[in-house]
Design a protein around this motif. Structure first.
Motif, PDB file in Angstrom:
ATOM      1  N   ARG A 116       0.831  -1.206   0.000  1.00 56.69           N
ATOM      2  CA  ARG A 116       0.000   0.000   0.000  1.00 56.69           C
ATOM      3  C   ARG A 116       0.862   1.251   0.000  1.00 56.69           C
ATOM      4  O   ARG A 116       0.606   2.224  -0.700  1.00 56.69           O
ATOM      5  CB  ARG A 116      -0.876   0.017   1.252  1.00 56.69           C
ATOM      6  CG  ARG A 116      -2.261  -0.503   1.012  1.00 56.69           C
ATOM      7  CD  ARG A 116      -3.196  -0.072   2.104  1.00 56.69           C
ATOM      8  NE  ARG A 116      -3.765   1.231   1.829  1.00 56.69           N
ATOM      9  CZ  ARG A 116      -4.520   1.896   2.685  1.00 56.69           C
ATOM     10  NH1 ARG A 116      -4.754   1.399   3.866  1.00 56.69           N
ATOM     11  NH2 ARG A 116      -5.014   3.061   2.376  1.00 56.69           N
ATOM     12  N   ARG A 160       0.969   4.073  -2.687  1.00 59.27           N
ATOM     13  CA  ARG A 160       0.713   5.454  -2.272  1.00 59.27           C
ATOM     14  C   ARG A 160       1.774   6.385  -2.815  1.00 59.27           C
ATOM     15  O   ARG A 160       1.478   7.457  -3.326  1.00 59.27           O
ATOM     16  CB  ARG A 160       0.718   5.540  -0.747  1.00 59.27           C
ATOM     17  CG  ARG A 160      -0.649   5.500  -0.161  1.00 59.27           C
ATOM     18  CD  ARG A 160      -0.584   5.872   1.288  1.00 59.27           C
ATOM     19  NE  ARG A 160      -1.786   6.566   1.650  1.00 59.27           N
ATOM     20  CZ  ARG A 160      -2.104   6.898   2.880  1.00 59.27           C
ATOM     21  NH1 ARG A 160      -1.284   6.626   3.849  1.00 59.27           N
ATOM     22  NH2 ARG A 160      -3.220   7.522   3.139  1.00 59.27           N
ATOM     23  N   SER A 200     -11.938  12.059   1.131  1.00 53.91           N
ATOM     24  CA  SER A 200     -11.547  10.764   1.681  1.00 53.91           C
ATOM     25  C   SER A 200     -10.642  10.019   0.706  1.00 53.91           C
ATOM     26  O   SER A 200      -9.669   9.378   1.088  1.00 53.91           O
ATOM     27  CB  SER A 200     -12.822   9.969   1.967  1.00 53.91           C
ATOM     28  OG  SER A 200     -12.513   8.643   2.224  1.00 53.91           O
ATOM     29  N   TYR A 201     -10.995  10.108  -0.566  1.00 53.41           N
ATOM     30  CA  TYR A 201     -10.177   9.504  -1.610  1.00 53.41           C
ATOM     31  C   TYR A 201      -8.771  10.093  -1.590  1.00 53.41           C
ATOM     32  O   TYR A 201      -7.770   9.375  -1.613  1.00 53.41           O
ATOM     33  CB  TYR A 201     -10.848   9.806  -2.960  1.00 53.41           C
ATOM     34  CG  TYR A 201     -10.415   8.941  -4.095  1.00 53.41           C
ATOM     35  CD1 TYR A 201      -9.447   9.376  -4.998  1.00 53.41           C
ATOM     36  CD2 TYR A 201     -10.979   7.678  -4.285  1.00 53.41           C
ATOM     37  CE1 TYR A 201      -9.064   8.583  -6.059  1.00 53.41           C
ATOM     38  CE2 TYR A 201     -10.601   6.889  -5.348  1.00 53.41           C
ATOM     39  CZ  TYR A 201      -9.651   7.348  -6.227  1.00 53.41           C
ATOM     40  OH  TYR A 201      -9.259   6.567  -7.280  1.00 53.41           O
ATOM     41  N   ASP A 240      -7.248  11.549   0.766  1.00 48.97           N
ATOM     42  CA  ASP A 240      -6.474  11.219   1.954  1.00 48.97           C
ATOM     43  C   ASP A 240      -5.809   9.871   1.843  1.00 48.97           C
ATOM     44  O   ASP A 240      -4.794   9.622   2.481  1.00 48.97           O
ATOM     45  CB  ASP A 240      -7.385  11.220   3.184  1.00 48.97           C
ATOM     46  CG  ASP A 240      -7.607  12.629   3.702  1.00 48.97           C
ATOM     47  OD1 ASP A 240      -8.537  12.835   4.500  1.00 48.97           O
ATOM     48  OD2 ASP A 240      -6.830  13.517   3.286  1.00 48.97           O
ATOM     49  N   GLN A 241      -6.406   9.015   1.050  1.00 49.27           N
ATOM     50  CA  GLN A 241      -5.792   7.696   0.917  1.00 49.27           C
ATOM     51  C   GLN A 241      -4.675   7.704  -0.109  1.00 49.27           C
ATOM     52  O   GLN A 241      -3.760   6.904  -0.030  1.00 49.27           O
ATOM     53  CB  GLN A 241      -6.846   6.689   0.475  1.00 49.27           C
ATOM     54  CG  GLN A 241      -7.916   6.458   1.497  1.00 49.27           C
ATOM     55  CD  GLN A 241      -8.377   5.036   1.430  1.00 49.27           C
ATOM     56  OE1 GLN A 241      -7.755   4.157   1.990  1.00 49.27           O
ATOM     57  NE2 GLN A 241      -9.455   4.813   0.709  1.00 49.27           N
ATOM     58  N   LYS A 242      -4.798   8.570  -1.051  1.00 45.69           N
ATOM     59  CA  LYS A 242      -3.737   8.669  -2.048  1.00 45.69           C
ATOM     60  C   LYS A 242      -2.565   9.420  -1.471  1.00 45.69           C
ATOM     61  O   LYS A 242      -2.740  10.301  -0.638  1.00 45.69           O
ATOM     62  CB  LYS A 242      -4.248   9.475  -3.251  1.00 45.69           C
ATOM     63  CG  LYS A 242      -4.814   8.639  -4.346  1.00 45.69           C
ATOM     64  CD  LYS A 242      -5.555   9.529  -5.330  1.00 45.69           C
ATOM     65  CE  LYS A 242      -4.716  10.655  -5.853  1.00 45.69           C
ATOM     66  NZ  LYS A 242      -3.696  10.201  -6.774  1.00 45.69           N
ATOM     67  N   GLN A 246     -15.944  -0.275   6.570  1.00 48.87           N
ATOM     68  CA  GLN A 246     -15.003  -0.332   5.447  1.00 48.87           C
ATOM     69  C   GLN A 246     -14.524  -1.748   5.209  1.00 48.87           C
ATOM     70  O   GLN A 246     -14.436  -2.210   4.081  1.00 48.87           O
ATOM     71  CB  GLN A 246     -13.792   0.559   5.755  1.00 48.87           C
ATOM     72  CG  GLN A 246     -13.841   1.909   5.113  1.00 48.87           C
ATOM     73  CD  GLN A 246     -12.495   2.333   4.525  1.00 48.87           C
ATOM     74  OE1 GLN A 246     -11.488   1.706   4.774  1.00 48.87           O
ATOM     75  NE2 GLN A 246     -12.506   3.362   3.735  1.00 48.87           N
ATOM     76  N   PRO A 284     -13.493   5.287  -2.109  1.00 47.21           N
ATOM     77  CA  PRO A 284     -12.257   5.126  -1.338  1.00 47.21           C
ATOM     78  C   PRO A 284     -11.911   3.682  -1.056  1.00 47.21           C
ATOM     79  O   PRO A 284     -10.750   3.299  -1.050  1.00 47.21           O
ATOM     80  CB  PRO A 284     -12.568   5.880  -0.039  1.00 47.21           C
ATOM     81  CG  PRO A 284     -13.604   6.871  -0.410  1.00 47.21           C
ATOM     82  CD  PRO A 284     -14.440   6.189  -1.457  1.00 47.21           C
ATOM     83  N   LYS A 339      -8.512   1.631  -1.993  1.00 46.78           N
ATOM     84  CA  LYS A 339      -7.720   0.867  -1.038  1.00 46.78           C
ATOM     85  C   LYS A 339      -7.451  -0.528  -1.583  1.00 46.78           C
ATOM     86  O   LYS A 339      -6.334  -1.038  -1.511  1.00 46.78           O
ATOM     87  CB  LYS A 339      -8.482   0.794   0.288  1.00 46.78           C
ATOM     88  CG  LYS A 339      -7.781   0.043   1.393  1.00 46.78           C
ATOM     89  CD  LYS A 339      -8.365   0.443   2.757  1.00 46.78           C
ATOM     90  CE  LYS A 339      -7.888  -0.490   3.849  1.00 46.78           C
ATOM     91  NZ  LYS A 339      -8.570  -1.773   3.893  1.00 46.78           N
ATOM     92  N   GLN A 363      -4.845  -0.383  -4.192  1.00 44.66           N
ATOM     93  CA  GLN A 363      -3.493  -0.215  -3.643  1.00 44.66           C
ATOM     94  C   GLN A 363      -2.966  -1.514  -3.073  1.00 44.66           C
ATOM     95  O   GLN A 363      -1.777  -1.799  -3.136  1.00 44.66           O
ATOM     96  CB  GLN A 363      -3.497   0.866  -2.557  1.00 44.66           C
ATOM     97  CG  GLN A 363      -3.600   2.257  -3.129  1.00 44.66           C
ATOM     98  CD  GLN A 363      -3.668   3.334  -2.052  1.00 44.66           C
ATOM     99  OE1 GLN A 363      -4.026   3.038  -0.909  1.00 44.66           O
ATOM    100  NE2 GLN A 363      -3.337   4.549  -2.406  1.00 44.66           N
TER     101      GLN A 363
END
Lengths: 920, 114
Positions: A6, A10, A66-67, A69-71, B8, B51, B55, B58
């Motif tokens: 991840r 990222r 939110s998207y 923040d994950q990227k 989630q 999101p 995830k 990823q």
């Protein structure tokens, strides 16, 4: 594993950037389209369908956030955003940015410059392998030649015999090397070369010197144990510096023969670049010679005298060995050695035997003579520059506060809308950090230029001889220091506006008032100015004290005349003169110079001022022998007739030495007042006898007493004049060391009002012997002044710092006063309308500044006294609480600061009441 | 664990299962399917799906590519990868185990717990 993947993804998506946003948008649009279509199929009208679809999807923005923040790395993104924003804001205010960056650059540059000196002189290790396992003998450096069998406090220099004893009997050391504690100069020329010899410094070292340091040759080879044997062929290692600068790195040099003082040596190798030996000193040695060649070069052969201590020791300890244990063993060895020489020891040495001890100290930093000398100075300078930096911070904080005040509404609005405190603080903090880092960057070249300048001024070099090996170029520790200081500075002055921003009341924004100069704001600005004033006071006083003490040093009554005199420094040994040829040489030199028109008197001496001469013990005839505790030392000098006249030192009693004191007439001496007082108290010293050894107490008869003159030995500054005696050159004293026969200095005094030119003196000397090198020729004033180079430099530097901080304090006060006066225009207008005239207003404003200055002085005074206390040891006896200096500093501060606040005061008084009242 | 975390996690599992059963789908399709099955869990905020999809991408459980959907509109299709399939199997096993244990506890009588 998942999280690592991840993280990698990222990072990739962070690197790929904004394209993904568009994709997401397209996807969301598509999703909503489909839902809308579905809703229409279910019977809703197109508008309702779309509305329902949007409701069902939820908050688009929240999804996007939110998207996002994950990227990537949101933290880094936020940081980059803040930095970009800060840069943009700074670009919009070029005047503010430029002045702030400049101020910061000066402060950070000065501090970094001093630190790089500290690093080079105090912190750096020798450029050798593994400095941590090196240990040296002696905690302090007690240069350079000591005789006898006892040493006060600790043994730090040893004789060759003692070195061998230690080397063979201390098994804690893997290797123990010895080296000479000074670097005498030699006349050097290449064999076969007809050009006159140049002088370079050399050092005697033991065969294992280079292997103890773990350094190999840059070219050729270094010395080995086999070179350091009594009958080995004489070889030498040349320094990289000399090889490169004088001989253009000619590889053919290795293996060639060089004449040192007309004795042939084969150059076997070049020492590594950057290796300057065991001591940071000026100048570093250019030749490393094996110990056993010492008798070859110097007929006196210190090597063979067990009581002549001239070697320092440094060794590498065995892995895992305990230095304390080694030290203890060496102490035992010392006592053993002393006992083996009991028969040669005199009564004093025997009496002092129980106290003889030694210490081992870490040797990675080399022999510390330079460190000790300059440690105090560097500490003072470091503190002074630290103060300047604080003043700079206060100034910049003030400026930032003003900027912050302009944005108060913005902050309060953000807070009212729900921004968390950290978010609001990020912007001003980012700005401060960006400013300080830029300031640090700009300060770096300033720092390096300053360091170079300081080193050049502090250690004046002679052409051709190596400069003190202080590396002023950028190095990691210095760069790191600059970065850390910039960061710290930014935090320190960024805290103030950030704190101001934090204390903003959201209600203010809603009230919409723009007349908000809260009391709290001006309080912090005022306290900053007070702090600045206090620090400036300390700096100014320190500068004043150092300058005063330096002036005192320079203009003290030396007891001899400095003006219109020249001193030429020669060394007959370099031209190969033998002891029996010297008297004639000296006579011819004197005669040759005396005929130059304008020359009043000329004389030769062992040393001219400021050097006092050699040290000697004194046994006065008819007086009890000095006890071991008593100090019976004196300096002594050998002079030709004309010396005292040349220096205008008056003879108080008896007579001067003259031509009638020859090798056939009785041995005489003249003494100074201190000598007479020390050894003969109230008796008339004329006619009394004394000598340099207990067995020779009738050696010299005193025929004259001269006035005291101030000389300076390395430690005697500011203290009472040491005892001194003079013996005539013609009465060669073979009981003293033969080296004393070689006189070094020629003192030439011009007739009153006449200046003798150095070139005529050089010609005169050349006419006697063209091969006699004149090492230097300068005025006596210059010569005496060389020992003041450092105090002068320190005084100048601290004065510069003091003035700098004064300037900053003045600017700070100007800003505060202007701002306060500006925000009080309403009040001033009302006052004027009610009858106050201009001078009343001016006085009103000035009263405010005056209060600030007084606070500053009151706070600064105890700090000043503390600083003076710490300075005492560096002031050479000047009064550290000199009221004149303190008062002068206060006056300077008060006047300049008042002058600065006069302008805004006058500006404030020019306000027309009508304009102000209309604006209310 | 926060509510959203639980949701989630379960959402991710549902996405994987949906892709496993239906084959490659676009975002809307997955949302509809999950909505149909889960009832009112996802009726209000379909957007929270995206999101989760990121995830999963990823982590490498699903992959995305652009393709044409049924009415020839360009859409982004997600499909299960081999790793995703393995993850689905593991997660399914875990859930079943957990459910079984809990079930045992729920059906235990007082005397069984002495």
């Amino acid at each position: 594993m998942k999280s690592v993947r991840r993280l990698a993804r990222r990072m990739l998506s962070w690197a790929s950037g904004a394209g993904d946003e568009q994709i997401l948008q397209a996807e969301i649009d598509d999703h909503i389209e489909r839902q809308t279509a579905e809703n229409i199929r279910a019977g809703l009208s197109p508008d309702d369908a779309r509305r329902q679809a949007l409701l069902k999807f939820g908050n688009v923005q929240a999804v996007k956030d939110s998207y996002r923040d994950q990227k990537g790395f949101p933290a880094i993104d936020a940081l980059t955003r803040d930095v970009r924003y800060a840069l943009r804001r700074l670009r919009m205010a070029p005047a503010f940015t430029a002045s702030t960056v400049l101020t910061l650059a000066l402060g950070i540059g000065a501090t970094t410059s001093i630190f790089s000196l500290v690093d080079a002189v105090l912190l750096k290790s020798l450029p050798v392998a593994d400095p941590a396992t090196l240990y040296r003998l002696g905690r302090e450096s007690h240069c350079c030649y000591l005789g006898g069998f006892s040493q006060k406090d600790e043994w730090s220099v040893v004789s060759y015999d003692l070195y061998k004893h230690f080397r063979d009997n201390t098994n804690g050391f893997a290797e123990l090397a010895a080296f000479q504690d000074s670097t005498p100069i030699y006349g050097v020329r290449r064999a076969g070369d007809s050009t006159p010899a140049q002088v370079y410094p050399g050092e005697f070292v033991s065969g294992n010197y280079f292997s103890v340091f773990g350094v190999g040759a840059y070219a050729g080879r270094v010395l080995t144990q086999s070179d350091d044997q009594p009958n080995a062929p004489p070889v030498a290692v040349m320094s990289y510096r000399l090889w490169q600068e004088r001989y253009a790195s000619d590889p053919g040099l290795i293996g060639s023969v060089f004449m040192l003082d007309e004795k042939p040596f084969t150059i076997v190798g070049i020492s590594p670049a950057g290796f300057f030996g065991d001591t940071l000193r000026n100048p570093p040695p250019d030749f490393f010679l094996p110990l056993n060649t010492e008798p070859y070069l110097d007929a006196e052969a210190d090597l063979r005298l067990p009581f002549q201590h001239w070697l320092e020791l440094i060794g590498r300890v065995q892995p895992g060995a305990n230095p304390q244990a080694i030290e203890a063993q060496m102490r035992v060895n010392l006592k053993q050695w002393l006992q083996a020489h009991w028969g040669e020891m005199n009564a004093n040495d025997r009496a002092r035997f129980p106290e003889q001890t030694l210490y081992l100290a870490p040797g990675g930093a080399g022999i510390t003579s330079m460190r000790e000398q300059y440690e105090r100075w560097l500490q003072i300078l470091m503190m002074a520059s630290g103060f300047v930096l604080l003043v700079v911070c206060a100034n910049v904080a003030n400026l930032m506060l003003v900027r912050g005040l302009e944005r108060r509404r913005q902050y309060s609005l953000s807070r009212a809308l729900g921004a968390p405190l950290s978010r609001v603080l990020r912007a001003p903090l980012a700005e401060s950090l960006v400013l300080s880092l830029i300031g640090g960057l700009v300060g770096l070249p300033i720092a390096f230029a300053t360091t170079r300048l300081i080193v050049q001024l502090a250690f004046p070099t002679f052409p051709g001889i190596g400069a003190v090996p202080i590396d002023a170029s950028p190095s990691m520790p210095v760069l790191l220091f600059a970065f850390v200081v910039s960061l710290a500075t930014g935090l320190v002055f960024g805290l103030a506006p950030a704190w101001m921003a934090a204390r903003v009341d959201p209600m203010e924004a809603l009230r919409g008032s723009s007349r908000s100069t809260s009391r709290a704001g001006s309080l912090s600005r005022k306290s900053l100015v007070v702090v600045q004033t206090a620090f400036s006071l300390v700096l100014l006083t320190t500068a004043g004290l150092l300058t005063a003490s330096f002036e005192q040093l320079e203009h003290q009554n030396f007891g001899f005349e400095q003006n219109g005199r020249l001193v030429a420094n020669i060394n007959p040994r370099l031209a190969g003169y033998r002891a029996d040829q010297l008297s004639l040489l000296y006579r011819r030199i004197r005669e040759s110079i005396a005929v130059i028109p304008g020359v009043g008197s000329v004389a030769l001496s062992l040393y001219a001022p400021p050097v006092a001469g050699w040290g000697s013990g004194v046994w006065a005839d008819g007086h009890p022998a000095p006890s071991p505790r008593e100090d019976n030392s004196s300096s002594w000098n050998r002079i030709t007739p004309g010396y005292l006249e040349a220096l205008a030192i008056p003879v108080l009693r008896g007579r001067n030495i003259s031509e009638r004191d020859t090798s056939n007439s009785p041995k005489v001496a003249i003494v100074n007042e201190s000598f007479a007082r020390k050894f003969f108290r109230d008796e008339n010293p004329l006619g009394k006898r004394f000598g340099p050894r207990a067995t020779m107490s009738r050696e010299f008869q005193i025929v004259g007493v001269v006035k005291d003159a101030r000389y300076f030995t390395t430690r005697g500054r500011g203290q009472a004049t040491p005892a001194m005696y003079f013996t005539p050159e013609a009465q060669a004293d073979y009981a003293q060391s033969a080296g004393a026969l070689f006189l070094h200095d020629i003192v030439i005094a011009g007739k009153p009002g006449v200046t003798v030119s150095p070139s005529s003196v050089l010609q005169a000397i050349a006419s006697v012997d063209t091969n006699l090198p004149v090492i230097s020729i300068r005025t006596l004033r210059e010569q005496v002044a060389t020992q003041f180079t450092q105090p002068q430099l320190i005084a100048r530097l601290t004065s510069f710092f003091g003035i700098l901080s004064l300037l900053l304090a003045v600017i700070g006060l100007y800003g505060v006063t202007a701002f306060n006066a500006g925000s009080r225009t309403g009040e001033i207008g009302v006052r004027m309308a009610l009858g106050a005239n201009r001078s009343n207003i001016v006085r009103l404003v000035l009263k405010g500044s005056f209060a600030l200055i007084c606070c500053g002085v009151v706070i600064g005074l105890p700090l000043t006294l503390l600083a003076s206390q710490l300075l005492t040891s560096q002031l050479y006896g000047a009064n550290p609480y000199n009221p004149a200096v303190i008062l002068a500093a206060i006056m300077a501060l008060v006047l300049s600061v008042l002058a600065a606040s006069l302008i805004p005061a006058i500006r404030a008084s020019l306000v027309t009441p009508m304009n102000v009242l209309r604006a209310e | 664990m926060k509510e959203s975390d639980v949701r989630q996690g379960t959402l991710a599992l549902m996405v994987l299962k949906t892709l496993d059963v239906l084959g490659p789908q676009h975002g809307y399709g997955i949302a509809r399917r999950i909505e149909q099955i889960s009832g009112d869990l996802l009726t209000v905020n379909q957007g929270t799906l995206y999101p989760v999809l990121l995830k999963l991408m990823q982590e490498g459980s699903i992959a995305a590519e652009w393709g044409a959907s049924e009415n020839n509109r360009k859409a982004r299709f997600y499909r299960l990868t081999r790793q995703g399939r393995k993850q689905l199997q593991t997660e399914t096993r875990n859930w079943e185990q957990t459910a079984a244990i809990i079930e045992r506890f729920f059906s235990a009588k007082a005397q069984d717990l002495e």
